[in-house]
Design a protein around this motif. Structure first.
Motif, mmCIF file in Angstrom:
data_model
loop_
_atom_site.group_PDB
_atom_site.id
_atom_site.type_symbol
_atom_site.label_atom_id
_atom_site.label_comp_id
_atom_site.label_asym_id
_atom_site.label_seq_id
_atom_site.Cartn_x
_atom_site.Cartn_y
_atom_site.Cartn_z
ATOM 1 N N ASP A 1 42.989 12.832 43.907
ATOM 2 C CA ASP A 1 42.560 13.529 45.123
ATOM 3 C C ASP A 1 41.047 13.524 45.263
ATOM 4 O O ASP A 1 40.519 13.365 46.370
ATOM 5 N N VAL A 2 40.337 13.711 44.163
ATOM 6 C CA VAL A 2 38.870 13.683 44.227
ATOM 7 C C VAL A 2 38.398 12.294 44.661
ATOM 8 O O VAL A 2 37.473 12.155 45.474
ATOM 9 N N ALA A 3 39.045 11.255 44.136
ATOM 10 C CA ALA A 3 38.677 9.889 44.526
ATOM 11 C C ALA A 3 38.953 9.657 46.017
ATOM 12 O O ALA A 3 38.165 9.000 46.708
ATOM 13 N N GLU A 4 40.061 10.193 46.510
ATOM 14 C CA GLU A 4 40.357 10.049 47.937
ATOM 15 C C GLU A 4 39.279 10.730 48.779
ATOM 16 O O GLU A 4 38.840 10.196 49.803
ATOM 17 N N TYR A 5 38.848 11.908 48.339
ATOM 18 C CA TYR A 5 37.797 12.621 49.073
ATOM 19 C C TYR A 5 36.529 11.775 49.135
ATOM 20 O O TYR A 5 35.939 11.591 50.216
ATOM 21 N N TRP A 6 36.111 11.232 48.002
ATOM 22 C CA TRP A 6 34.852 10.473 47.984
ATOM 23 C C TRP A 6 34.985 9.110 48.667
ATOM 24 O O TRP A 6 33.995 8.571 49.175
ATOM 25 N N SER A 7 36.199 8.582 48.732
ATOM 26 C CA SER A 7 36.381 7.326 49.470
ATOM 27 C C SER A 7 36.150 7.544 50.964
ATOM 28 O O SER A 7 35.803 6.608 51.688
ATOM 29 N N GLU A 8 36.307 8.782 51.431
ATOM 30 C CA GLU A 8 35.997 9.127 52.816
ATOM 31 C C GLU A 8 34.519 9.462 52.989
ATOM 32 O O GLU A 8 33.877 9.054 53.960
ATOM 33 N N GLU B 1 33.520 2.921 45.028
ATOM 34 C CA GLU B 1 34.240 2.086 44.078
ATOM 35 C C GLU B 1 34.901 2.992 43.052
ATOM 36 O O GLU B 1 34.226 3.807 42.423
ATOM 37 N N PRO B 2 36.221 2.885 42.869
ATOM 38 C CA PRO B 2 36.892 3.765 41.905
ATOM 39 C C PRO B 2 36.286 3.655 40.513
ATOM 40 O O PRO B 2 35.757 2.605 40.124
ATOM 41 N N VAL B 3 36.346 4.748 39.781
ATOM 42 C CA VAL B 3 35.891 4.750 38.393
ATOM 43 C C VAL B 3 36.704 3.720 37.610
ATOM 44 O O VAL B 3 37.928 3.624 37.768
ATOM 45 N N LYS B 4 36.034 2.935 36.771
ATOM 46 C CA LYS B 4 36.687 1.796 36.124
ATOM 47 C C LYS B 4 37.661 2.197 35.019
ATOM 48 O O LYS B 4 38.662 1.519 34.796
ATOM 49 N N ARG B 5 37.347 3.291 34.303
ATOM 50 C CA ARG B 5 38.213 3.689 33.182
ATOM 51 C C ARG B 5 38.524 5.175 33.263
ATOM 52 O O ARG B 5 37.644 5.996 33.496
ATOM 53 N N LEU B 6 39.776 5.515 33.064
ATOM 54 C CA LEU B 6 40.209 6.900 32.884
ATOM 55 C C LEU B 6 40.847 6.975 31.510
ATOM 56 O O LEU B 6 41.773 6.212 31.206
ATOM 57 N N MET C 1 33.587 13.884 38.276
ATOM 58 C CA MET C 1 33.537 12.852 39.316
ATOM 59 C C MET C 1 32.234 12.962 40.097
ATOM 60 O O MET C 1 31.721 11.955 40.607
ATOM 61 N N GLY C 2 31.676 14.162 40.183
ATOM 62 C CA GLY C 2 30.364 14.321 40.809
ATOM 63 C C GLY C 2 29.306 13.495 40.111
ATOM 64 O O GLY C 2 28.419 12.916 40.750
ATOM 65 N N HIS C 3 29.383 13.431 38.773
ATOM 66 C CA HIS C 3 28.439 12.588 38.032
ATOM 67 C C HIS C 3 28.675 11.109 38.351
ATOM 68 O O HIS C 3 27.718 10.331 38.454
ATOM 69 N N ALA C 4 29.939 10.726 38.512
ATOM 70 C CA ALA C 4 30.235 9.338 38.880
ATOM 71 C C ALA C 4 29.643 9.029 40.260
ATOM 72 O O ALA C 4 29.094 7.939 40.489
ATOM 73 N N VAL C 5 29.723 9.975 41.178
ATOM 74 C CA VAL C 5 29.153 9.800 42.514
ATOM 75 C C VAL C 5 27.641 9.598 42.422
ATOM 76 O O VAL C 5 27.071 8.740 43.103
ATOM 77 N N GLN C 6 26.978 10.370 41.570
ATOM 78 C CA GLN C 6 25.538 10.183 41.368
ATOM 79 C C GLN C 6 25.224 8.758 40.932
ATOM 80 O O GLN C 6 24.291 8.121 41.443
ATOM 81 N N TYR C 7 25.994 8.257 40.003
ATOM 82 C CA TYR C 7 25.780 6.909 39.488
ATOM 83 C C TYR C 7 26.008 5.874 40.584
ATOM 84 O O TYR C 7 25.247 4.900 40.719
ATOM 85 N N ALA D 1 26.171 17.938 40.522
ATOM 86 C CA ALA D 1 27.594 17.747 40.233
ATOM 87 C C ALA D 1 28.394 19.005 40.575
ATOM 88 O O ALA D 1 29.515 18.920 41.096
ATOM 89 N N ASP D 2 27.845 20.190 40.297
ATOM 90 C CA ASP D 2 28.518 21.429 40.690
ATOM 91 C C ASP D 2 28.625 21.523 42.210
ATOM 92 O O ASP D 2 29.626 21.983 42.755
ATOM 93 N N CYS D 3 27.584 21.105 42.886
ATOM 94 C CA CYS D 3 27.569 21.119 44.346
ATOM 95 C C CYS D 3 28.611 20.149 44.905
ATOM 96 O O CYS D 3 29.362 20.485 45.835
ATOM 97 N N TYR D 4 28.691 18.951 44.338
ATOM 98 C CA TYR D 4 29.697 17.979 44.773
ATOM 99 C C TYR D 4 31.115 18.523 44.548
ATOM 100 O O TYR D 4 32.032 18.257 45.340
ATOM 101 N N ALA D 5 31.315 19.274 43.463
ATOM 102 C CA ALA D 5 32.623 19.907 43.241
ATOM 103 C C ALA D 5 32.917 20.900 44.359
ATOM 104 O O ALA D 5 34.055 21.003 44.829
ATOM 105 N N GLY D 6 31.886 21.615 44.814
ATOM 106 C CA GLY D 6 32.062 22.532 45.938
ATOM 107 C C GLY D 6 32.454 21.802 47.208
ATOM 108 O O GLY D 6 33.303 22.290 47.983
#
Length: 477
Positions: A79-86, A97-102, A162-168, A189-194
């Motif tokens: 769901d977080v990835a779907e949000y950031w894809s928008e 771009e989706p995170v490469k490894r989970l 995921m907020g840290h991934a967005v920063q990267y 990252a806390d703000c992106y979570a918000g």
């Protein structure tokens, strides 16, 4: 808190702001918000957690066991990835771009090599830019969070990572470089979570739902739990922030869009971060480091002096404060302090005050700390100011106005000549009290509490940074 005048270097920027109307580090806010809403959304009290009947997401995870914690983590990250894809294309013109490894692991089991680290004994969740991976401990961390705060606490932690991934992925557009101080990265990252949780609260998540009352309260309680320890410097490598600062960043994200979060920079951090180290004078004064004994007559005298000074510009006659009980014909009794409008007096229950003011020790139950106890008395003092200036003492507007005015008092305790001064961890005690079901800091004269902990903390923060003038304008009812 401390009774001596000490220098509070981390709060130096606050001194110039107390009592003024400048907004620092926030978003544009209406002067008179609807007190039945949270950042424009209705305050709701429904179920929070997984949506019934939602099919599990299908993401490739390394080392998973297919258990409940992994399913929760996978659904959250989907769901977080779907949000950031928008949001990344819409807000920054950058594809997501989706995170490469989970990677899932059990910190109590065999270690896994991730990000040049062996995970054995590492109860954590983290993002690693070296291989663009997010990893989580399904064995200890996630079950502990779920048991303590519910499933949305797990979603909170993974949305932060995921907020840290967005920063990267944003690179320069996010204002982050290798040299950026840790505290800025963590606040973003806390703000992106918000940002993400606003999307969930609007009903757009496939797998989760959250109420803006109790649900968001649990999310903020999670951020309180994972705060830095009192006395940690915000300049320390790896600092994540105090509860007060972490909750603030989350709230900025919930109220704004991701561009607000990307704008968090060193100038903003210098202006509003409250996290500080213990001063030499913050020695153990009988109730733990940085905590006074709240039934000490000298401490109570200093508290009353600080309250009279904080509100003297109103011209209101200060209430009489007594530790003996008194009957009141026009208000309910509240613990540990009650305000009686007809007599303009505050009665304090010392045993209850001591219970709240005694900080918990490792492995033992306790209250919160001296600031939480003193702030509850301050909230009743704030009611007397409202009565003198013609405001209603009942209802949600009165509760939020009280929280704001209590925050304004707290702001004055950072000033150089104050006899009673903030100590490291005091504002986190305020957050803990404000998130409690029976928060007196954000209650009206009869103890009726605004149902949204989010709104309570925001009102307190308004007063702390911007002073009492904003309180009476914004929460006029």
């Amino acid at each position: 808190m401390v009774r001596r005048a000490v220098q509070v270097t981390a709060l130096a920027a606050v001194l110039a702001l107390t009592g003024c109307t400048q907004l620092v580090g926030g978003v544009a806010r209406p002067e008179r918000p609807d007190v039945t809403k949270v950042s424009g959304l209705d305050i709701t009290t429904g179920e929070s957690g997984a949506k019934p009947g939602a099919p599990d997401a299908d993401l490739r995870v390394e080392n998973g066991d297919g258990g409940e914690m992994d399913r929760l983590a996978i659904n959250a990250l989907a769901d977080v990835a779907e949000y950031w894809s928008e949001q990344l294309p819409a807000r920054f013109d950058v594809p997501f771009e989706p995170v490469k490894r989970l990677v899932s692991y059990d910190s109590n089991g065999a270690g896994v090599e991730i990000c040049r680290t062996n995970t054995a004994g590492v109860a954590n969740a983290f993002y690693c830019s070296l291989d663009d991976s997010i990893a989580w401990d399904r064995g200890e961390l996630l079950p502990m969070l779920d048991d303590a705060f519910g499933p949305m606490s797990v979603v909170t932690v993974l949305a932060h990572e995921m907020g840290h991934a967005v920063q990267y992925k944003l690179g320069d557009k996010g204002g982050i470089t290798q040299a950026t101080p840790t505290i800025i990265k963590e606040q973003q990252a806390d703000c992106y979570a918000g940002n993400f949780f606003r999307w969930v609260a609007e009903g757009k998540s496939k797998h989760f739902r959250i109420s803006t009352g109790p649900g968001l309260n649990q999310v903020l309680a999670t951020m309180f739990f994972i705060r830095d320890a009192a006395g940690t410097s915000a300049e320390k490598q790896g600092a994540h922030g105090s509860a007060f600062d972490r909750v603030a960043a989350f709230q900025f994200g919930f109220a704004g869009d991701p561009r607000r979060c990307a704008a968090i920079d060193e100038a903003e951090i210098d202006a509003r971060i409250t996290q500080q180290v213990f001063a030499q004078q913050d020695r153990d004064q009988g109730n733990g480091k940085g905590n006074l004994k709240v039934d000490d007559p000298e401490a109570l005298e200093a508290l009353e002096e600080s309250l009279r000074e904080a509100y003297k510009q109103t011209g209101a006659v200060p209430p009489e404060v007594s530790t003996s009980g008194a009957d009141c014909r026009d208000a309910e009794e509240t613990s540990p302090a009650s305000y009686c409008p007809s007599t303009n007096s505050i009665s304090v229950d010392l045993p209850d005050l001591v219970r709240i003011g005694t900080p918990p020790k490792r492995g033992q139950k306790g209250g919160i700390g001296d600031f939480a106890a003193f702030a509850e008395i301050a909230s009743r003092f704030a009611l007397s100011i409202q009565k003198a200036t013609g405001y209603s003492l009942e209802g949600p507007a009165a509760g939020l106005r009280t929280a704001c005015l209590t925050g304004a008092w707290a702001g004055t305790t950072t000033q150089g000549g104050a006899r009673l001064k903030l100590s490291s961890g005091d504002l986190d005690e305020a957050v803990a009290e404000l998130l409690a079901d029976g928060s007196l800091i954000a209650a009206d004269v009869n103890g009726t509490v605004v149902p949204s902990g989010f709104a309570r903390v925001e009102a307190f923060r308004d007063g702390f940074f911007d002073g009492s003038g904003l309180c009476t304008r914004k929460y006029s009812g």
